[in-house]
Design an enzyme around this catalytic site. Structure first.
Site, mmCIF file in Angstrom:
data_model
loop_
_atom_site.group_PDB
_atom_site.id
_atom_site.type_symbol
_atom_site.label_atom_id
_atom_site.label_comp_id
_atom_site.label_asym_id
_atom_site.label_seq_id
_atom_site.Cartn_x
_atom_site.Cartn_y
_atom_site.Cartn_z
ATOM 1 N N ALA A 1 0.768 -1.243 0.071
ATOM 2 C CA ALA A 1 -0.126 -0.092 0.067
ATOM 3 C C ALA A 1 0.754 1.207 0.083
ATOM 4 C CB ALA A 1 -1.076 0.171 1.281
ATOM 5 N N LYS B 1 -0.767 -16.845 -0.938
ATOM 6 C CA LYS B 1 0.511 -16.330 -0.833
ATOM 7 C C LYS B 1 0.549 -15.639 0.496
ATOM 8 C CE LYS B 1 -0.789 -11.846 -1.167
ATOM 9 N NZ LYS B 1 -0.402 -10.636 -0.323
ATOM 10 N N ASP C 1 3.338 -11.888 -6.691
ATOM 11 C CA ASP C 1 2.753 -11.576 -5.351
ATOM 12 C C ASP C 1 3.430 -12.486 -4.209
ATOM 13 O OD1 ASP C 1 1.359 -10.088 -3.779
ATOM 14 O OD2 ASP C 1 -0.776 -10.795 -4.191
ATOM 15 N N THR D 1 5.515 -10.850 -1.066
ATOM 16 C CA THR D 1 4.907 -10.780 0.451
ATOM 17 C C THR D 1 5.768 -11.904 1.380
ATOM 18 O OG1 THR D 1 2.695 -10.827 -0.754
ATOM 19 C CG2 THR D 1 2.747 -11.438 1.369
ATOM 20 N N ARG E 1 2.385 -7.786 6.241
ATOM 21 C CA ARG E 1 1.914 -8.153 7.575
ATOM 22 C C ARG E 1 1.954 -9.794 7.990
ATOM 23 N NH1 ARG E 1 -1.958 -4.475 5.617
ATOM 24 N NH2 ARG E 1 -3.257 -6.150 4.971
#
Length: 333
Positions: free
Chosen positions: A140, A191, A244, A248, A255
């Site tokens: 983000a 993922k 992705d 990640t 997170r």
């Protein structure tokens, strides 16, 4: 001018705010629905989401609201509520949604209990909406700051995909069209679970070789499940799958990975989650992925181990031993 000039964004967290910002940079009229009154006040008064995306100055054209009905006249909707909250949010928006409105689903997860993908949830709650999926390697904060990002935008019809890409895309936020909604959804969901696994490996100090093996073997699990559910194998090799997954699983900005690191360091899940404002999707998605894999007859030992750790059924060390002592096999299995 884009066919979709006015964009409504459902969800005022970091990701929803970032997508609102990129749509505003693309020249769209953006209305952002937030649950928290303080988030809407912050965005409208200071042009900053001080709760979920502090330090990023937002376009003055973004209008935040706490009334979901204010999105009724928008040409297209970006639904960015967390996956486990998507159904009640869509249900509340349903009376305000015009027929044949494109709804771009931007959350990554599988609904617990029902094992529904977000497109299934949309079809049940707003059957007149036109589904689309946005997924891919994107933090983000990077999107909000205008750093170069590429994502998958999946729709059943390429013409709709082209219109939506033109509506929200910019030189620094580059959507690529796919016709494979299932592949985009499965990649984005699984993922998150695998990122927890990579985080645990990092927290336990298992080294980069183990980290790489988890990504590669996790990718095989993700692909098996997606193909079993009707996705195209090639989709998982693209932005919404491998892309992705690599992002990640490789940064504690994630997170999910940071949660795994804390678990690997010996912290309790309840303590980790209690400190967080934002949702860690992989925690809720892990048991749903495992149930879905059993239903599809697909082997996903890494995801099963993570689900067992998160439920408290096994310790991190025991789960590691279970994985390391599995029978030797071919790489295709």
């Amino acid at each position: 001018m884009s066919e979709y000039q006015s964009i409504g964004v459902i969800g005022g967290g970091a990701w929803g705010t970032a997508l609102a910002e990129t749509a505003a940079k693309a020249g769209r009229d953006v209305t952002l629905w937030c649950v928290e009154p303080e988030v809407a006040r912050s965005i409208n008064s200071t042009h900053e989401n001080s709760v979920f995306l502090p330090g990023v100055t937002l376009s003055e054209t973004i209008r935040a609201t706490n009334e979901i009905g204010d999105l009724a006249d928008c040409d297209a909707i970006l639904a960015v509520a967390p996956a486990q909250h998507m159904r009640p949010v869509l249900k509340s928006f349903a009376p305000h949604c015009r027929e044949a409105t494109p709804v771009l689903l931007c959350s990554k997860g599988i609904e617990r209990g029902t094992l529904k993908l977000m497109t299934d949830v949309l079809d049940e709650e707003i059957p007149s909406a036109i589904p689309a999926v946005l997924s891919g390697p994107s933090f983000a904060i990077d999107v909000a700051k205008g750093l170069p990002t590429a994502v998958t935008l999946a729709t059943r019809h390429k013409s709709l995909g082209s219109a939506l890409m033109n509506a929200i895309g910019t030189p620094r936020f580059r959507p690529y069209w796919s016709g494979d909604l299932i592949g985009a959804e499965i990649g984005g969901s699984v993922k998150n679970v695998l990122a927890i696994a990579c985080g645990i490996s990092e927290g336990k100090g298992l080294g980069k070789s183990a980290h790489a093996a988890l990504i590669a073997r996790g990718f095989a699990e993700m692909t098996r499940l997606a193909v079993a559910m009707g996705a195209e194998r090639e989709t998982l090799s693209g932005l919404c799958g491998l892309g992705d997954l690599v992002l990640t699983c490789s940064s504690t900005q994630s997170r999910n990975m940071s949660c795994g690191v804390a678990l690997g360091e010996g912290r309790a899940l309840a303590d980790i989650m209690g400190e967080r404002k934002a949702v860690t999707e992989g925690v809720a998605t892990a048991p749903a992925v495992v149930e879905l894999s059993h239903r599809a007859g697909v082997r996903m030992p890494i995801c099963e181990a993570i689900a067992a750790i998160l439920s408290g059924d096994v310790s991190v060390d025991d789960a590691m031993e279970m994985l390391l002592n599995r029978p030797f096999t071919t790489e295709g299995d």
